[in-house]
Scaffold this active site. Structure first.
Site, PDB file in Angstrom:
ATOM      1  N   HIS A 162      32.475  14.130  80.427  1.00 56.44           N
ATOM      2  CA  HIS A 162      34.008  14.488  80.935  1.00 56.44           C
ATOM      3  C   HIS A 162      34.716  13.232  81.501  1.00 56.44           C
ATOM      4  O   HIS A 162      34.397  12.775  82.453  1.00 56.44           O
ATOM      5  CB  HIS A 162      34.179  15.798  81.665  1.00 56.44           C
ATOM      6  N   ASP A 200      30.078  16.195  76.757  1.00 59.19           N
ATOM      7  CA  ASP A 200      31.103  16.999  77.427  1.00 59.19           C
ATOM      8  C   ASP A 200      31.377  18.181  76.733  1.00 59.19           C
ATOM      9  O   ASP A 200      31.651  17.920  75.296  1.00 59.19           O
ATOM     10  CB  ASP A 200      32.375  16.055  77.504  1.00 59.19           C
ATOM     11  N   SER A 240      41.240  15.176  80.174  1.00 58.95           N
ATOM     12  CA  SER A 240      41.137  16.779  80.062  1.00 58.95           C
ATOM     13  C   SER A 240      42.601  17.172  79.857  1.00 58.95           C
ATOM     14  O   SER A 240      43.163  16.596  78.666  1.00 58.95           O
ATOM     15  CB  SER A 240      40.564  17.192  81.400  1.00 58.95           C
TER      16      SER A 240
END
Length: 512
Positions: free
Chosen positions: A469, A444, A194
């Site tokens: 994710h 995601d 991320s």
């Protein structure tokens, strides 16, 4: 006494996690919920980070390193202690040029990220690697000025919370650590998911002499300016629901107008409070709309094929379960009853919560909101046809006004691409980059802002159709599907190649 759960009102969509700050708009009786607050911070999962309350799964020593507050000036500033976690149990040492696996800390408590990055811990013994998890400045226990209250006091004290300063922290810490261990020649491999994945990729590009490669998982480095359409995030979230059930998608899409109409009635807010089992009377419909929006967005991020407890307990394929619940209610059930039953899969899968509290951060004054208001400016919008969310356009003027109101700061929407690039990324990476893995799962919603095609032989995109994710960074499980096992095998082989090439080059240098 009713059991309460404090659930985020969420933050802007970016982030990598990682869509919402509390809206300051008037009550929805006069202001419809179909235009969320323009200053929502990117939704990354770091919002959920907190020190693990269970027994420590992975063994490490906690240390602190005194960092400069400002790496880019020579003025005297107070230093601050940066926390980092270190494990040398499997390290083969400097004489054998043992590698260092370095996770680029995200926007939260580093122990939480360490607990949820099992892949790094699992492969370290195979490589004889040291493992280091440094904490990002202004998060967890790595607070400048001695406390979070002082660090977050105003825009002046927060001004040193930038990605560039964080990368410099990592570079200085690594250099000092290697020097103290006589391990200057040990290769460093970066990891991150991320926002942390963005930092890993940027650090590889900005400090190529410090790290030989980077695994950047779910890293939306292209989610800036107009590089990708602003509707991308919400379109992907919506498609994740539509692929499970068209009727579920349509129910959610219709629910926003129903919510608005109900909130406009004389006792509408009270009825909504009862329907959604809220702990306190709803003040405005926007708050409930944001709460629902957050659930759907985070569900798309953690739409894993197995049960997980990453943010909160969830079943495998959680979106499928949400839609099953929405669709399975009797034919006479109202739209909002269906929505409540569906969203309870996310907010109350264990059934232990008696009522919900929407606001756990009424002022929105946290570090990530600051970052979103300064440099992490990721435009978001919701399309009319593809999205199941209320239609709205990105409104930079409103966003800028809110940032000035909250922090007395003006965003710099072009700074990240100026600092790290982004436009014509293929040409840039091909000319100036190497040894980066961009891994993404197409479920995601942040995958739309990442690198999804191979750039060169050494800058590789690993894309999985069913991945969510940064699922590849999570610990392995007997429930892992074959495609995930194969993805990790590929990542290991690529990292082995980086390290092997590094050793070959070092050997050639020594033989000269």
């Amino acid at each position: 006494m009713a059991t309460k759960v404090k659930l985020s009102n969420l933050v802007l969509l970016f982030s990598f996690l990682i869509i919402t700050i509390l809206s300051s708009q008037p009550s929805l009786a006069s202001e419809p919920p179909n235009r969320p607050s323009s200053k929502w911070a990117p939704r990354f999962l770091g919002r959920f980070s907190q020190p693990p309350n269970q027994l420590q799964q992975y063994q490490y020593e906690t240390r602190y390193f005194m960092q400069r507050l400002d790496h880019f000036s020579f003025s005297e500033q107070p230093k601050f202690p940066q926390r980092y976690l270190i494990n040398t149990e499997n390290w083969v040492g400097p004489q054998r040029l043992g590698p260092i696996f370095f996770y680029c800390g995200n926007e939260g408590d580093i122990e939480w990220f360490a607990a949820n990055t099992g892949f790094v811990w699992e492969i370290a013994p195979r490589f004889g690697a040291m493992v280091v998890f440094p904490e990002h400045r202004y998060y967890g226990k790595s607070m400048p000025y001695g406390s979070i209250d002082e660090a977050y006091k105003n825009g002046t004290t927060l001004s040193y919370l930038t990605a560039n300063q964080a990368l410099a922290d990592f570079a200085v810490l690594l250099s000092d650590l290697k020097r103290n261990l006589s391990a200057e020649a040990s290769p460093v491999v970066l990891f991150g998911g991320s926002y942390g994945g963005m930092l890993a990729a940027w650090m590889r590009l900005k400090y190529p002499h410090i790290a030989i490669g980077a695994l950047a998982s779910s890293a939306p480095i292209l989610q800036f300016e107009d590089i990708v359409p602003p509707e991308t995030f919400y379109d992907i979230v919506s498609n994740s629901f539509k692929r499970e059930s068209t009727s579920c998608f349509n129910t959610i899409k219709e629910s926003w107008d129903v919510l608005k109409s109900e909130g406009a009635k004389n006792d509408g807010l009270l009825q909504l409070t009862k329907t959604f089992h809220l702990c306190r009377k709803l003040n405005k419909t926007d708050d409930l709309a944001n709460w629902l929006d957050s659930a759907y967005s985070y569900l798309a991020m953690v739409n894993y094929p197995y049960s997980s407890n990453f943010m909160m307990p969830l079943p495998g394929h959680p979106i499928r379960e949400v839609c099953r619940k929405i669709d399975s209610l009797p034919s006479g059930s109202s739209t909002l009853e269906r929505i409540f039953e569906g969203v309870s899969i996310y907010y109350n899968y264990t059934g232990e919560v008696d009522c919900f509290q929407l606001d756990d951060d009424p002022h929105g004054m946290d570090g990530w909101n600051w970052q979103a208001c300064t440099e992490m400016v990721m435009p978001m919008a919701s399309s009319r046809d593809v999205s199941m969310f209320p239609t709205y356009d990105y409104n930079y003027s409103s966003f800028q006004e809110e940032c000035w109101r909250d922090f007395r700061v003006k965003p710099r929407p072009r700074w990240i691409t100026t600092e790290f690039g982004g436009h014509d990324i293929k040409t840039t990476l091909k000319k100036f980059g190497s040894n980066i893995i961009f891994s993404n799962g197409l479920l995601d919603p942040w995958s739309g802002g990442s690198v999804l095609q191979n750039v060169s032989e050494t800058i590789v995109a690993l894309v999985t159709k069913e991945g969510a994710h940064h699922i590849d960074l999570r610990a392995s499980s007997s429930e892992d599907p074959d495609w995930l096992v194969e993805q990790r095998v590929t990542e290991i082989k690529l990292i082995e190649g980086w390290i092997s090439n590094y050793y070959q080059e070092k050997k050639g240098t020594f033989n000269m």
